[in-house]
Design a protein around this motif. Structure first.
Motif, PDB file in Angstrom:
ATOM      1  N   HIS A 108      31.494  38.888  15.401  1.00  0.00           N
ATOM      2  CA  HIS A 108      32.940  39.009  15.518  1.00  0.00           C
ATOM      3  C   HIS A 108      33.501  37.714  16.087  1.00  0.00           C
ATOM      4  O   HIS A 108      32.885  37.088  16.961  1.00  0.00           O
ATOM      5  N   PRO A 109      34.682  37.287  15.633  1.00  0.00           N
ATOM      6  CA  PRO A 109      35.276  36.074  16.180  1.00  0.00           C
ATOM      7  C   PRO A 109      35.648  36.263  17.646  1.00  0.00           C
ATOM      8  O   PRO A 109      35.921  37.377  18.091  1.00  0.00           O
ATOM      9  N   ALA A 110      35.641  35.187  18.374  1.00  0.00           N
ATOM     10  CA  ALA A 110      36.004  35.243  19.787  1.00  0.00           C
ATOM     11  C   ALA A 110      37.469  35.656  19.914  1.00  0.00           C
ATOM     12  O   ALA A 110      38.296  35.291  19.076  1.00  0.00           O
ATOM     13  N   PRO A 111      37.818  36.443  20.939  1.00  0.00           N
ATOM     14  CA  PRO A 111      39.215  36.853  21.104  1.00  0.00           C
ATOM     15  C   PRO A 111      40.090  35.649  21.417  1.00  0.00           C
ATOM     16  O   PRO A 111      39.658  34.698  22.071  1.00  0.00           O
ATOM     17  N   ARG A 112      41.300  35.701  20.925  1.00  0.00           N
ATOM     18  CA  ARG A 112      42.248  34.610  21.151  1.00  0.00           C
ATOM     19  C   ARG A 112      43.062  34.908  22.409  1.00  0.00           C
ATOM     20  O   ARG A 112      44.249  35.195  22.346  1.00  0.00           O
ATOM     21  N   ILE A 113      42.427  34.860  23.548  1.00  0.00           N
ATOM     22  CA  ILE A 113      43.105  35.157  24.809  1.00  0.00           C
ATOM     23  C   ILE A 113      43.894  33.933  25.241  1.00  0.00           C
ATOM     24  O   ILE A 113      43.429  32.807  25.144  1.00  0.00           O
ATOM     25  N   CYS A 114      45.092  34.182  25.718  1.00  0.00           N
ATOM     26  CA  CYS A 114      45.962  33.089  26.181  1.00  0.00           C
ATOM     27  C   CYS A 114      45.287  32.367  27.346  1.00  0.00           C
ATOM     28  O   CYS A 114      44.905  32.985  28.340  1.00  0.00           O
ATOM     29  N   PRO A 115      45.128  31.037  27.272  1.00  0.00           N
ATOM     30  CA  PRO A 115      44.467  30.303  28.346  1.00  0.00           C
ATOM     31  C   PRO A 115      45.312  30.187  29.615  1.00  0.00           C
ATOM     32  O   PRO A 115      44.786  29.905  30.688  1.00  0.00           O
ATOM     33  N   VAL A 116      46.612  30.409  29.513  1.00  0.00           N
ATOM     34  CA  VAL A 116      47.490  30.281  30.681  1.00  0.00           C
ATOM     35  C   VAL A 116      47.407  31.515  31.572  1.00  0.00           C
ATOM     36  O   VAL A 116      47.260  31.413  32.783  1.00  0.00           O
ATOM     37  N   CYS A 117      47.467  32.715  30.946  1.00  0.00           N
ATOM     38  CA  CYS A 117      47.498  33.948  31.743  1.00  0.00           C
ATOM     39  C   CYS A 117      46.198  34.737  31.679  1.00  0.00           C
ATOM     40  O   CYS A 117      46.093  35.783  32.307  1.00  0.00           O
ATOM     41  N   ASP A 118      45.215  34.269  30.927  1.00  0.00           N
ATOM     42  CA  ASP A 118      43.923  34.942  30.763  1.00  0.00           C
ATOM     43  C   ASP A 118      44.066  36.378  30.267  1.00  0.00           C
ATOM     44  O   ASP A 118      43.274  37.250  30.614  1.00  0.00           O
ATOM     45  N   GLY A 119      45.075  36.650  29.467  1.00  0.00           N
ATOM     46  CA  GLY A 119      45.248  37.973  28.882  1.00  0.00           C
ATOM     47  C   GLY A 119      46.110  38.916  29.696  1.00  0.00           C
ATOM     48  O   GLY A 119      46.491  39.978  29.228  1.00  0.00           O
ATOM     49  N   PHE A 120      46.449  38.558  30.935  1.00  0.00           N
ATOM     50  CA  PHE A 120      47.329  39.377  31.767  1.00  0.00           C
ATOM     51  C   PHE A 120      48.743  38.827  31.591  1.00  0.00           C
ATOM     52  O   PHE A 120      49.238  38.054  32.407  1.00  0.00           O
ATOM     53  N   ALA A 121      49.400  39.252  30.514  1.00  0.00           N
ATOM     54  CA  ALA A 121      50.632  38.613  30.071  1.00  0.00           C
ATOM     55  C   ALA A 121      51.873  39.023  30.852  1.00  0.00           C
ATOM     56  O   ALA A 121      52.845  38.290  30.889  1.00  0.00           O
TER      57      ALA A 121
END
Length: 62
Positions: free
Chosen positions: A6-19
């Motif tokens: 599976h491709p790696a998740p595209r998590i936001c590098p600024v908030c680490d997914g805690f948007a």
């Protein structure tokens, strides 16, 4: 049986997914409720992921 990668998740590098976050304003209203506002990540606008185009331009890096 083959194993599918599976491709790696595209998590936001600024908030680490805690948007989104709830931030207290430091007081209570006249009914006793805590006053809070919701703040969204400025980079992903509250989505938690970055667009596929940004991921492609970064060369697959997080």
């Amino acid at each position: 049986m083959t194993d599918h990668a599976h491709p790696a998740p595209r998590i936001c590098p600024v908030c680490d997914g805690f948007a989104s976050a709830a931030v207290t304003l430091g007081g209570r209203d006249r009914h006793g409720h805590l006053r809070v506002i919701t703040v969204h990540c400025p980079a992903c606008h509250g989505a938690g992921t970055r667009p596929a185009r940004a991921a492609a331009l970064a060369g697959g890096r997080a």
